[in-house]
Write an enzyme that holds these catalytic residues in place. Structure first.
Site, PDB file in Angstrom:
ATOM      1  N   SER A 179       0.834  -1.204   0.000  1.00 15.64           N
ATOM      2  CA  SER A 179       0.000   0.000   0.000  1.00 15.64           C
ATOM      3  C   SER A 179       0.867   1.251   0.000  1.00 15.64           C
ATOM      4  O   SER A 179       0.381   2.338  -0.255  1.00 15.64           O
ATOM      5  CB  SER A 179      -0.925   0.014   1.218  1.00 15.64           C
TER       6      SER A 179
ATOM      7  N   HIS B 209      -3.345  -3.418  -5.246  1.00 11.89           N
ATOM      8  CA  HIS B 209      -3.568  -2.993  -3.863  1.00 11.89           C
ATOM      9  C   HIS B 209      -5.020  -3.221  -3.465  1.00 11.89           C
ATOM     10  O   HIS B 209      -5.918  -2.484  -3.852  1.00 11.89           O
ATOM     11  CB  HIS B 209      -3.189  -1.503  -3.712  1.00 11.89           C
TER      12      HIS B 209
END
Ligand SMILES: C/C=C/C(=O)SCCNC(=O)CCNC(=O)[C@H](O)C(C)(C)COP(=O)(O)OP(=O)(O)OC[C@H]1O[C@@H](n2cnc3c(N)ncnc32)[C@H](O)[C@@H]1OP(=O)(O)O
Length: 650
Positions: free
Chosen positions: A123, A144
């Site tokens: 992330s 992600h």
């Protein structure tokens, strides 16, 4: 060239909360899955979590197969080389440390087949850095997922510097194939799209707290009750972990608000440590109240976030649509910041940033070139006809999907899945606009449904209630009337929650069909209000005074079987029958005589509020007019010739 259908086996590295969630999604999506962690007990724990979750989903009927079938596609391993040896897609979800990721990618590169795509669930780390540990950086991409992956719909598909379009497109399609919503992040920027805009939501509040310009409660109450965010900035920071935002900032060498630094130094990391901005172990936890709002400068935070969104657009990282979808799905925002910027007025945003820049010497207030350009060109948002979005020709629809097919079926799908298709002001306006603007000659029937598998609509967006002007809340009535008066038959296809404004929309339709397990109800009294979109009156006419009063007073919710018994829905059918039965109704409506159906609708609707004598007069008059139409001639001729009629609406 590899296509999404050539992806058979997905290997997920790391069985922690992200890893096992991703593996679960992949298995539910029909892929063979290998989940790997460094120790047996870690991988077993991950598998147990998947098992528990898949069984729950199967019990609730939220997956198409049995739990055993889904779980049968998952194998567990600790040996990395074995785990990736026949993978077509590898998704890494190991701890967020560059060294660990680089080591992992280097080994994966060595042992995975040449064609395999390697994805990282990072992330906050750079995809380019991670990719550089491999000899195939063009086949490395960011995927992600948001936490928890099973519940959160969004996936950011991030390009590293070397990622090929082919890899990114394949990854994007794969995400769609597991029923998630991908957005492209076209450049490897720190925070990708969602965190780039979301982090300032928390950070700006923390700067203000550090400067004694707000209290925790004032900020949280204002953002929730005045601006409709699902959590306040400090509440969110505590929920996610204060250390996460801290590391996010310090990794990119950006200054951290002193209050955040202090919390991290004292190990007050939020909910997980028992104390953060609120005290969970020894205090009341989150304790802000609506009356705490009013003194917090909400525009200051929103201006910084909108500036970030403009930076992303101006640097071709993402489009306004992608940013807004990202924030709605990834941040549970009531609307994206581009849309919000267009509503506030980009000139207002720019002015705010300029005055902040003059007052505080901080880089984050410096207006981005793209924002300045838009304002200089006069594109200051919705009122000017253009801002992030162009509203002049074919204004965009953000909250409904629609299409008219060759048979004239206008399908309108309410799409705000992240909030169970609850209806925001924008959604009300979009439905109204579509039905007002569309050429009715192109339409033979309208079908409303809800996106996703949980709700038709859970009602009006409650988070807007405290933020909106009461007069605006009342305006919703116009949309229901537009639907009610639309001169073509309308059908509500209900699958899941259908509450408040959701059932009011359905009641404004002519016919309602629902899956048996759908929940129908009018819970408004639980919120201290009454139905405001016509339910008191439409229910009254449909099911009588006694039942309407009971339903409204008690805020009742019940399944569609009872709703059918009470006459609220025309048909309650099993999940298996739903599409076919709805299809039969729609087929009849589109093949029916348009002029006669329009007249029938008008006579039935107008007649119910007239005396019987007047209503019968209306019917007689309509009948006489219809007797002169080509459609009647066609109907009679078809009867005589023993064939199906083909009505032209003449
Ligand atoms: C004129 C018209 C007036 C009205 O219509 S008043 C509104 C009437 N409707 C209601 O009162 C229903 C409110 N919603 C609920 O009670 C629950 O939801 C359900 C029972 C429908 C479903 O519960 P569960 O399955 O546990 O889902 P979840 O976690 O509550 O919902 C998922 C996300 O959707 C948001 N959400 C749901 N309904 C609304 C709504 N009507 N307005 C705004 N947000 C809503 C939630 O907060 C949450 O969001 P997050 O994931 O960020 O926590």
């Amino acid at each position: 060239m590899m296509t999404v259908s050539s992806i058979q086996r997905v290997t997920v590295l790391g069985a922690g909360s992200m890893g096992h969630g991703i593996a679960e999604i992949a298995a539910i999506g029909g892929y063979d899955v290998t989940i790997r962690d460094i120790e047996d007990d870690l991988v077993e724990e991950g598998y147990d979590n998947i098992e528990w979750s898949v069984e729950k989903l199967a019990e609730k009927g939220q997956v198409d197969e049995s739990a055993d079938e889904i779980l049968g596609r998952i194998e567990t391993m600790t040996d990395l080389a074995d785990a990736v040896s026949d993978a077509d897609l590898v998704i890494e979800a190991v701890p967020e440390q560059l060294e660990i990721k680089e080591d992992t990618f280097s080994s994966v590169d060595e042992h995975a087949p040449d064609h395999a795509i390697l994805a990282s669930n990072t992330s906050s780390l750079s995809i380019s850095d991670i990719a550089s540990a491999t000899d195939r950086p063009d086949q490395v991409v960011g995927l992600h997922f948001f936490n928890p992956p099973v519940k959160m719909d969004l996936v950011e598909v991030t390009y590293g510097e070397a990622t090929s379009d082919e890899t990114a497109e394949l990854a994007y399609e794969w995400v769609e194939s597991v029923d998630k919503t991908p957005i492209y992040v076209r450049k490897d920027v720190h925070g990708f799209v969602v965190n780039t805009v979301l982090v300032p939501f928390m950070e700006e509040a923390a700067w203000m707290l550090s400067n004694d310009e707000t209290t925790v409660q004032e900020a949280d109450a204002a953002m929730v009750y005045e601006r409709g965010y699902p959590m306040g900035p400090f509440e969110l920071n505590d929920f996610g972990g204060i250390d996460i935002g801290y590391h996010f900032r310090s990794e990119s060498d950006q200054s951290v608000p002193p209050v955040v630094e202090e919390k991290v130094e004292n190990d007050h990391l939020g909910k997980k440590s028992g104390k953060g901005f609120y005290n969970y172990d020894d205090g009341d936890g989150v304790d802000y109240k609506p009356e705490d709002a009013g003194r917090y400068d909400t525009l200051r935070t929103e201006a910084v976030m909108i500036n970030k969104a403009a930076w992303l657009v101006g640097n071709d990282v993402a489009t306004p649509e992608e940013i807004d979808i990202g924030l709605r799905l990834g941040g549970s925002f009531p609307e994206g910041m581009c849309r919000r910027g267009d509503r506030i007025g980009l000139d207002v945003v720019l002015e705010k940033l300029e005055s902040l820049s003059a007052e505080y010497d901080a880089e984050r207030y410096k207006p981005t070139d793209y924002l300045v350009e838009l304002v200089e060109e006069g594109w200051t948002g919705e009122d000017a006809g253009k801002g992030f979005y162009d509203y002049r020709v074919d204004p965009p629809y953000h909250y409904i999907n629609w299409d008219v097919d060759d048979d004239g079926v206008l399908e309108i799908e309410l799409d705000r899945q992240e909030r169970l298709n609850s209806m925001s002001d924008d959604m009300f306006m979009e439905i109204d606009r579509l039905l007002t603007d569309i050429d009715t000659d192109d339409v033979r029937c309208v079908v409303f449904s809800g996106a996703g598998d949980k709700a038709f609509s859970s009602g009006a967006d409650i988070t807007g209630f405290t933020a909106d002007d009461p007069a605006e809340i009342m305006d919703v009535d116009e949309m229901f009337q537009t639907v009610y008066e639309f001169p073509r038959p309308t059908v509500a296809k209900i699958d899941g929650f259908c509450l408040g404004a959701g059932i009011e929309l359905a009641l404004a339709c002519d016919i309602r069909i629902a899956t048996e397990g759908s929940t129908i109800g009018t819970p408004e009294t639980d919120l201290g209000v009454i139905p405001g979109g016509g339910a008191t009156q439409r229910l009254l006419r449909l099911i009588g005074e006694g039942r309407t009063k009971e339903m409204v007073y008690r805020g009742m919710q019940f399944d569609a079987v009872q709703a059918e018994e009470w006459g609220i829905v025309n048909h309650a059918v099993s999940d298996d029958e739903f599409d076919d039965r709805a299809g039969e109704i729609v087929d009849d409506l589109v093949s029916g005589p348009p002029v006669a159906l329009k007249a029938a609708k008008q006579v039935i609707q107008d007649g119910q509020d007239a005396s019987l004598e007047v209503a019968l007069g209306m019917e007689k008059q309509a009948f006489a007019v219809l007797a002169t139409t080509d459609d009647m001639l066609e109907g009679v001729t078809a009867f005589r010739q023993n064939r199906e009629p083909h009505f032209e609406g003449e």
